[in-house]
Scaffold this motif. Structure first.
Motif, short mmCIF file in Angstrom:
data_model
loop_
_atom_site.label_atom_id
_atom_site.label_comp_id
_atom_site.label_asym_id
_atom_site.label_seq_id
_atom_site.Cartn_x
_atom_site.Cartn_y
_atom_site.Cartn_z
N ASP A 219 -15.85 67.15 9.80
CA ASP A 219 -16.43 66.74 8.58
C ASP A 219 -15.43 66.19 7.50
O ASP A 219 -15.40 64.93 6.89
N ALA A 220 -14.37 66.91 7.58
CA ALA A 220 -13.33 66.64 6.69
C ALA A 220 -12.48 65.08 7.22
O ALA A 220 -12.38 64.35 6.25
N ALA A 221 -12.50 65.02 8.39
CA ALA A 221 -11.72 63.71 8.94
C ALA A 221 -12.57 62.71 8.70
O ALA A 221 -12.17 61.70 8.05
N ARG A 222 -13.94 62.78 8.61
CA ARG A 222 -14.83 61.65 8.57
C ARG A 222 -14.93 61.45 7.04
O ARG A 222 -14.82 60.05 6.94
N GLU A 223 -14.73 62.43 6.43
CA GLU A 223 -14.80 62.15 4.70
C GLU A 223 -13.45 61.14 4.62
O GLU A 223 -13.56 60.11 3.69
N MET A 224 -12.28 61.72 5.22
CA MET A 224 -11.21 61.07 4.76
C MET A 224 -11.21 59.46 5.28
O MET A 224 -10.84 58.71 4.39
N ILE A 225 -11.89 59.28 6.36
CA ILE A 225 -11.71 57.86 6.89
C ILE A 225 -12.59 57.19 6.30
O ILE A 225 -12.16 56.22 6.02
N GLY B 95 -13.57 57.35 3.27
CA GLY B 95 -12.70 57.05 2.14
C GLY B 95 -11.57 56.11 2.06
O GLY B 95 -11.43 55.13 1.19
N GLU B 96 -10.96 56.08 3.07
CA GLU B 96 -10.02 54.94 3.41
C GLU B 96 -10.72 53.72 3.39
O GLU B 96 -9.91 52.75 2.95
N GLY B 97 -11.77 53.71 4.24
CA GLY B 97 -12.12 52.23 4.31
C GLY B 97 -12.81 51.45 3.09
O GLY B 97 -13.13 50.38 3.27
N ARG B 98 -13.14 52.64 2.31
CA ARG B 98 -13.66 51.78 0.86
C ARG B 98 -12.60 50.88 0.19
O ARG B 98 -11.43 51.03 0.29
#
Lengths: 418, 168
Positions: B157-163, B165-168
């Motif tokens: 979940d944390a990884a998904r959130e990070m990714i 976030g970066e994509g934005r």
């Protein structure tokens, strides 16, 4: 090459001794563990012995091994082994039977014995100080021909014993020197609900007096003469005046004794490879740092556990304990007393709330920053959270009003932590 | 050896609906049926609690079956033990109602049956596939997984959130 087995020797087969044995076994499946007990019974849950008087539980239901965390795996318990002496230079112990045992690691967990005050006539038949299962058996036997029992001392042990005797249909009178029952665990004003419960249950309580002589005839005790001149007719006397550590056999050993066996923070004595735990050890109050000797099953288990780990070469610091840490139910009134609860004449910040069925007292440091004591009578729900705060000596900040109102829950603590 | 499943709490998902409370009490009733359970004596008790921390935090709390369970070591009658599945259980027959466990539990999750003078706590519903509270939770704030699987989920979940976030 044959590797010589290491010998763990534990003196005392109650809470501290058996907890240590289990802790060692968990870390060391190889070496030999011998537990020496002077009693004739296999280890049992000592706090349960009042059930021997009521007859509500059989011995098999009080036995320690095989219950709770006690596996007893490859732990050799030797009964009827009273200690004669410990020889620290050659690392041996001698048993009264003449036998000698050598040890690589030794634990002194001999517990305590009842303190018997110097009252004239106290050696009469029918005078008891309840400590062991044998004491309880003897008491149960005497109860058969007892109409009225007198309890000297108003502590928890005597209250529990008194209830056991009441349950058997005896008349029971509690004779207390202090102005109120349970004076070690609370102040007189705190004990009202408990006192009322005792009276409702049919116990007679006489305060502010003590026994000056115990009277007896050929059938044993037949009365108690009080210091105020009154005489109480009875056929049984039970002494509950606290305990004294069992350290007599250590007099020639060079092991440092000051009331109890003195240990460092790692439960080690001044002699090499010797440890001590439980009622026999001098421990310290985790709140005040003051040195104390306690007589609590729970403390003994915790300290024994710690000593066992240290003996098995897993250094584990003992964090001390609260001088008071008691929970029980007296008649229909449960109570919990923890930490510092005697506050008269001190400058601790104290909050008391009294209702018809519940009483509480919360004690904070004089600056109000930390919780140091809690007493709950009637409603003891979630008491463990308060114990945690006292034990951790945490600044209570935002949750103080919840503590005072006794509305604390784990959510508060979690929120304070994160 | 695969580790046993445990009940995990996802604080961010709890809406404080107390459905778990009811499911728990019903599962620990004689009838196992809500309508009958309500009138049973002694009243069936829930062993999961939903606490509220102002202004808006809801915190489901239940027995953690601690690794070094203080209650088990403190028990003066040998009533508390650990099953091979890792569940810390109170044997009612052996419980003498001294409340020492209540005094030492740092989570405050051991309850008292006043009628029977016995302590009780979460037993992870041994008769069910998944504990009743987990099954009943409408937002999956309570999950029944192994510790490894649960921490794996948390990492993902944390990884998904990070990714994202970066994509934005």
């Amino acid at each position: 090459m044959v590797v010589k087995q290491m010998q763990y020797v534990i003196i005392g087969a109650s809470a501290a001794g058996m907890a240590a044995a289990e802790a060692i076994r968990k870390l060391d499946s190889e070496n030999s563990i011998t537990v020496l007990s002077k009693e004739q019974d296999m280890p049992y849950f000592r706090p349960m012995i009042p059930f021997m008087i009521t007859g509500k539980k059989k011995f098999s239901e009080m036995m320690l091994i095989g219950q709770g965390p006690y596996q007893g795996a490859n732990i050799n318990v030797r009964l009827n082994s009273t200690m004669e002496a410990v020889h620290t230079t050659d690392q041996t112990v001698s048993i009264k039977s003449g036998e000698e045992l050598s040890y690589d690691k030794l634990l002194i967990a001999t517990g305590s014995r009842p303190h018997i005050p110097p009252i004239a006539g106290i050696e009469a038949e029918g005078v008891f100080a309840l400590r062991t299962l044998s004491d309880a058996r003897a008491m149960a036997l005497r109860a058969e021909r007892t109409k009225h029992a007198v309890m000297l001392g108003g502590g928890l042990l005597n209250l529990k014993t008194a209830f056991a005797l009441l349950e058997r249909g005896l008349e029971v009178t509690l004779i207390i020197q202090s102005p109120e029952v349970l004076s070690q665990l609370m102040e007189p004003n705190d004990a009202t609900l408990i006192r009322n419960a005792l009276i409702r249950a049919g116990l007679r309580v006489m305060t502010g007096c003590s026994a000056s002589r115990i009277l007896s005839d050929a059938n044993g005790v037949n009365g108690v003469f009080l210091d105020d001149g009154r005489e109480v007719v009875c056929q049984m006397v039970c002494i509950g005046k606290g305990g004294r550590p069992n350290v007599d056999f250590l007099s020639q050993s060079g092991i440092r004794v000051d009331q109890g066996v003195v240990v460092d923070r790692f439960t080690a004595c001044n002699a090499l490879n010797v440890f001590a735990a439980g009622d026999v050890a001098v421990t310290f109050n985790s709140t005040t740092g003051e040195r104390i000797v306690t007589g609590l099953w729970t403390n003994a288990v915790e300290m024994g556990h710690c000593a066992g780990r240290n003996m098995a070469s897993q250094p584990t610091e003992y964090n001390g304990t609260l001088g008071i840490l008691n929970a029980t139910q007296v008649a229909d009134v449960p109570f919990v007393s923890m930490g510092i609860v005697h506050t008269s004449g001190t400058d601790y910040e104290t909050h008391v709330a009294a209702a018809p069925k519940a009483y509480r007292k919360l004690v904070f440091t004089p600056d109000g920053a930390k919780l140091v004591g809690a007493l709950f009578v009637g409603d003891i729900s979630r008491a463990g959270l308060y114990r945690y705060l006292i034990r951790e000596s945490r600044t209570v900040k935002g949750i103080k009003s919840s503590i005072i109102k006794k509305q604390l829950h784990y959510g508060h603590i979690l929120k304070e932590t994160i | 050896m695969s580790k046993p499943k445990e009940i995990f709490v996802r604080l961010d998902r709890c809406v404080g609906c107390h459905t778990c409370n009811i499911a728990c009490a019903v599962e620990h009733s004689k009838s196992k049926n809500l309508f009958e359970a309500i009138s049973e004596q002694p009243t069936p008790k829930n062993r999961v609690y939903v606490e509220w921390v102002p202004p808006e935090h809801k915190v489901p709390v239940l027995c953690r079956h601690c690794e070094d369970a203080p209650c088990m070591h403190a028990c003066i009658s040998g009533a508390i033990s650990r099953t091979k599945e890792g569940v810390v259980i109170t044997n009612s027959d052996k419980c003498i109602g001294c409340w020492t466990c209540v005094m030492v539990c740092p989570y405050g999750v051991i309850g008292r049956h006043m009628e029977t003078r016995k302590a009780y706590r979460c037993d992870r519903c041994p008769d069910l596939q998944a504990p009743a509270c987990v099954d009943a939770c409408p937002t999956q704030a309570l999950v029944y997984r192994t510790a490894d699987a649960f921490s794996g989920d948390v990492r993902q979940d944390a990884a998904r959130e990070m990714i994202s976030g970066e994509g934005r």
